[in-house]
Motif scaffolding. Structure first.
Motif, PDB file in Angstrom:
ATOM      1  N   THR A 168      64.008 140.597 103.790  1.00  0.00           N
ATOM      2  CA  THR A 168      65.039 139.484 103.479  1.00  0.00           C
ATOM      3  C   THR A 168      65.870 138.845 104.825  1.00  0.00           C
ATOM      4  OG1 THR A 168      65.730 140.746 101.749  1.00  0.00           O
ATOM      5  CG2 THR A 168      67.312 139.441 102.811  1.00  0.00           C
ATOM      6  N   GLY A 169      65.641 139.507 105.967  1.00  0.00           N
ATOM      7  CA  GLY A 169      66.328 138.922 107.216  1.00  0.00           C
ATOM      8  C   GLY A 169      67.121 139.858 107.870  1.00  0.00           C
ATOM      9  N   VAL A 170      68.656 139.312 108.002  1.00  0.00           N
ATOM     10  CA  VAL A 170      69.216 140.021 108.761  1.00  0.00           C
ATOM     11  C   VAL A 170      70.322 140.997 107.884  1.00  0.00           C
ATOM     12  CG1 VAL A 170      71.563 140.114 110.105  1.00  0.00           C
ATOM     13  CG2 VAL A 170      69.436 138.509 110.822  1.00  0.00           C
ATOM     14  N   VAL A 171      70.226 142.263 107.872  1.00  0.00           N
ATOM     15  CA  VAL A 171      70.905 142.929 107.009  1.00  0.00           C
ATOM     16  C   VAL A 171      72.059 143.653 107.854  1.00  0.00           C
ATOM     17  CG1 VAL A 171      70.785 145.298 105.436  1.00  0.00           C
ATOM     18  CG2 VAL A 171      68.698 143.645 105.848  1.00  0.00           C
ATOM     19  N   ALA A 172      73.223 143.493 107.410  1.00  0.00           N
ATOM     20  CA  ALA A 172      74.471 144.105 108.074  1.00  0.00           C
ATOM     21  C   ALA A 172      74.591 145.547 107.247  1.00  0.00           C
ATOM     22  CB  ALA A 172      75.718 143.371 107.732  1.00  0.00           C
ATOM     23  N   VAL A 173      74.833 146.695 107.935  1.00  0.00           N
ATOM     24  CA  VAL A 173      75.016 148.181 107.331  1.00  0.00           C
ATOM     25  C   VAL A 173      76.349 148.563 107.783  1.00  0.00           C
ATOM     26  CG1 VAL A 173      74.068 150.369 107.221  1.00  0.00           C
ATOM     27  CG2 VAL A 173      72.337 148.361 107.349  1.00  0.00           C
ATOM     28  N   VAL A 174      77.257 148.976 106.861  1.00  0.00           N
ATOM     29  CA  VAL A 174      78.385 149.695 107.207  1.00  0.00           C
ATOM     30  C   VAL A 174      77.960 151.217 107.015  1.00  0.00           C
ATOM     31  CG1 VAL A 174      80.735 150.214 106.816  1.00  0.00           C
ATOM     32  CG2 VAL A 174      79.834 147.963 106.301  1.00  0.00           C
ATOM     33  N   ALA A 175      77.767 151.850 108.089  1.00  0.00           N
ATOM     34  CA  ALA A 175      77.351 153.325 108.032  1.00  0.00           C
ATOM     35  C   ALA A 175      78.316 154.136 107.235  1.00  0.00           C
ATOM     36  CB  ALA A 175      76.940 154.029 109.332  1.00  0.00           C
ATOM     37  N   PRO A 176      77.632 155.427 106.829  1.00  0.00           N
ATOM     38  CA  PRO A 176      78.507 156.461 106.035  1.00  0.00           C
ATOM     39  C   PRO A 176      79.678 156.986 107.014  1.00  0.00           C
ATOM     40  CG  PRO A 176      76.166 156.783 105.491  1.00  0.00           C
ATOM     41  CD  PRO A 176      76.069 155.363 106.455  1.00  0.00           C
ATOM     42  N   GLN A 177      80.665 157.374 106.387  1.00  0.00           N
ATOM     43  CA  GLN A 177      81.654 157.388 107.297  1.00  0.00           C
ATOM     44  C   GLN A 177      81.566 159.271 107.431  1.00  0.00           C
ATOM     45  OE1 GLN A 177      84.039 155.433 108.583  1.00  0.00           O
ATOM     46  NE2 GLN A 177      82.437 154.165 107.784  1.00  0.00           N
ATOM     47  N   GLU A 178      81.315 160.113 106.486  1.00  0.00           N
ATOM     48  CA  GLU A 178      81.093 161.582 106.678  1.00  0.00           C
ATOM     49  C   GLU A 178      80.014 161.883 107.366  1.00  0.00           C
ATOM     50  OE1 GLU A 178      83.537 163.279 106.038  1.00  0.00           O
ATOM     51  OE2 GLU A 178      84.800 161.487 105.432  1.00  0.00           O
ATOM     52  N   SER A 179      78.621 161.533 106.941  1.00  0.00           N
ATOM     53  CA  SER A 179      77.357 162.012 107.424  1.00  0.00           C
ATOM     54  C   SER A 179      77.116 161.059 108.638  1.00  0.00           C
ATOM     55  CB  SER A 179      76.275 161.887 106.240  1.00  0.00           C
ATOM     56  OG  SER A 179      75.125 162.385 106.886  1.00  0.00           O
ATOM     57  N   ALA A 180      77.398 161.427 109.880  1.00  0.00           N
ATOM     58  CA  ALA A 180      77.291 160.446 111.019  1.00  0.00           C
ATOM     59  C   ALA A 180      75.803 160.221 111.485  1.00  0.00           C
ATOM     60  CB  ALA A 180      78.241 160.778 111.988  1.00  0.00           C
ATOM     61  N   LEU A 181      74.959 161.171 111.302  1.00  0.00           N
ATOM     62  CA  LEU A 181      73.465 161.155 111.652  1.00  0.00           C
ATOM     63  C   LEU A 181      72.730 160.942 110.289  1.00  0.00           C
ATOM     64  CD1 LEU A 181      71.514 161.107 113.762  1.00  0.00           C
ATOM     65  CD2 LEU A 181      71.282 163.214 113.732  1.00  0.00           C
ATOM     66  N   LEU A 182      72.769 162.034 109.630  1.00  0.00           N
ATOM     67  CA  LEU A 182      71.391 161.834 108.498  1.00  0.00           C
ATOM     68  C   LEU A 182      71.898 160.629 107.441  1.00  0.00           C
ATOM     69  CD1 LEU A 182      69.496 162.882 106.649  1.00  0.00           C
ATOM     70  CD2 LEU A 182      70.859 164.575 105.802  1.00  0.00           C
ATOM     71  N   GLY A 183      73.246 160.392 107.112  1.00  0.00           N
ATOM     72  CA  GLY A 183      73.644 159.127 106.280  1.00  0.00           C
ATOM     73  C   GLY A 183      73.319 157.931 107.236  1.00  0.00           C
ATOM     74  N   GLN A 238      85.266 157.323 112.351  1.00  0.00           N
ATOM     75  CA  GLN A 238      85.761 158.556 113.167  1.00  0.00           C
ATOM     76  C   GLN A 238      84.718 159.255 113.870  1.00  0.00           C
ATOM     77  OE1 GLN A 238      88.968 158.712 113.818  1.00  0.00           O
ATOM     78  NE2 GLN A 238      89.253 156.861 112.655  1.00  0.00           N
ATOM     79  N   ARG A 239      83.397 159.109 113.497  1.00  0.00           N
ATOM     80  CA  ARG A 239      82.409 159.613 113.977  1.00  0.00           C
ATOM     81  C   ARG A 239      81.097 158.829 114.598  1.00  0.00           C
ATOM     82  NH1 ARG A 239      84.484 161.968 109.365  1.00  0.00           N
ATOM     83  NH2 ARG A 239      84.760 164.015 109.192  1.00  0.00           N
ATOM     84  N   PRO A 240      81.521 158.199 115.713  1.00  0.00           N
ATOM     85  CA  PRO A 240      80.413 157.314 116.138  1.00  0.00           C
ATOM     86  C   PRO A 240      79.553 157.756 117.197  1.00  0.00           C
ATOM     87  CG  PRO A 240      82.398 157.020 117.256  1.00  0.00           C
ATOM     88  CD  PRO A 240      82.931 158.195 116.094  1.00  0.00           C
ATOM     89  N   LEU A 241      79.717 159.014 117.603  1.00  0.00           N
ATOM     90  CA  LEU A 241      79.102 159.443 118.816  1.00  0.00           C
ATOM     91  C   LEU A 241      77.315 159.625 118.292  1.00  0.00           C
ATOM     92  CD1 LEU A 241      81.471 161.843 120.749  1.00  0.00           C
ATOM     93  CD2 LEU A 241      81.175 159.380 120.832  1.00  0.00           C
ATOM     94  N   PRO A 242      77.019 160.201 117.227  1.00  0.00           N
ATOM     95  CA  PRO A 242      75.584 160.283 117.231  1.00  0.00           C
ATOM     96  C   PRO A 242      74.967 158.920 116.960  1.00  0.00           C
ATOM     97  CG  PRO A 242      76.732 161.905 115.701  1.00  0.00           C
ATOM     98  CD  PRO A 242      77.786 160.965 116.546  1.00  0.00           C
ATOM     99  N   ALA A 243      75.844 157.838 116.342  1.00  0.00           N
ATOM    100  CA  ALA A 243      75.197 156.615 116.386  1.00  0.00           C
ATOM    101  C   ALA A 243      75.185 156.086 117.678  1.00  0.00           C
ATOM    102  CB  ALA A 243      76.069 155.741 115.488  1.00  0.00           C
TER     103      ALA A 243
END
Length: 284
Positions: free
Chosen positions: A146-161, A183-188
């Motif tokens: 499709t092109g450029v995809v914006a993603v709002v990552a899951p809030q609880e599952s900071a890595l697997l999600g 609140q859990r940005p470090l794994p990202a």
């Protein structure tokens, strides 16, 4: 070394275009563990940062979408190898951010990244193919990014999600702008460090940290974003507002699930693919 030495408080930066710039806003916020202990500072991304990330993602589309599916798969597999090499660090960050078996979540995230890497050169065979038509023609359908995809990552599952929403978007040739768990940005952020030292071209993945309510509306309304994944938007009212904003340029909108241990299937990959169908005479 003095026993009362004050440790340096690390402030993590954004990841845009393969580099780690400071937020244009100059702001940051403290990241704390589940017990309230200070872990680090994370950048508070602004509208300008979101625009810069979209620009970087758009600039990387041609090269990433134009790469062979096999090459994309190999690059993603290399990322999985590097995730494995930093397994202990990821486990420590996941453990600090949530309850549960941190090592098991990290292992699941690595395995899922490998799983998606394997789909890179197979999804077109499953989702595309020859169509039966009445006449002396070949009628062929093939998926395209499709092109450029914006993603709002899951809030609880900071890595697997995060892996479960990011990997399916890029494995098929899209580029992405990811807003990490607030609140859990470090794994990202650690994942961004892995991406920066892998073979992934700059701009394919761009990572922002900050407030969902502040940054997500700019991504949803941005006219150069082609699709948006709202899985990480917990507020139903905000999610509706973002869907309305996304409709202005007919963005594809996806709302993923929350059972990250379940079989992911191929739906997340298909959500951000377009189907091109061509006709060709068979000749005599």
């Amino acid at each position: 070394m003095p026993a009362d030495r004050l440790a340096i408080r690390k402030t993590y930066k954004l990841f845009i275009g393969g580099a780690f710039p400071r937020s244009e806003s100059g702001r940051s916020y403290p990241v704390r563990s589940t017990t309230g202990d200070f872990l680090a500072n994370a950048a508070l991304a602004s509208r300008k940062d979101a625009r810069d990330a979209v620009r970087a993602a758009r600039g990387a589309v041609a090269k990433w979408a134009g790469a062979t599916a096999y090459n994309r798969g190999q690059i993603l597999y290399r990322i999985a190898e590097m995730l494995e090499g930093r397994r202990a660090q990821f486990a420590a960050e996941v453990a600090a951010a949530a309850t549960g078996d941190a090592e098991a979540e990290v292992d699941a995230a690595i395995d899922r990244w490998v799983w998606y890497a394997g789909w890179a050169d197979k999804i077109a065979q499953v989702h595309g193919g020859a169509n039966p038509v009445a006449g002396p023609y070949f009628n062929l359908s093939a998926p395209e990014p499709t092109g450029v995809v914006a993603v709002v990552a899951p809030q609880e599952s900071a890595l697997l999600g995060l892996v479960s929403v990011l990997a399916p978007a890029i494995v098929t040739g899209n580029t992405s702008v990811v807003l990490a768990s607030e609140q859990r940005p470090l794994p990202a952020v650690t994942l961004a460090e892995v991406l920066a030292t892998s073979d992934l071209p700059g701009g394919v993945v761009n990572l922002l940290t900050g407030r969902v309510a502040e940054v997500a509306p700019w991504l949803a309304s941005h006219m150069d974003v082609d699709a948006i994944d709202l899985t990480g938007v917990a507020d139903a009212g905000l999610a509706t507002e973002l869907e309305i904003a996304a409709a202005d340029n007919l963005k594809r909108v996806r709302r993923g699930g929350s059972d990250w241990a379940a079989d992911p299937g191929i739906g997340a990959m298909l959500a951000f693919l377009e189907t091109k169908t061509v006709w060709h005479p068979k000749g005599v």
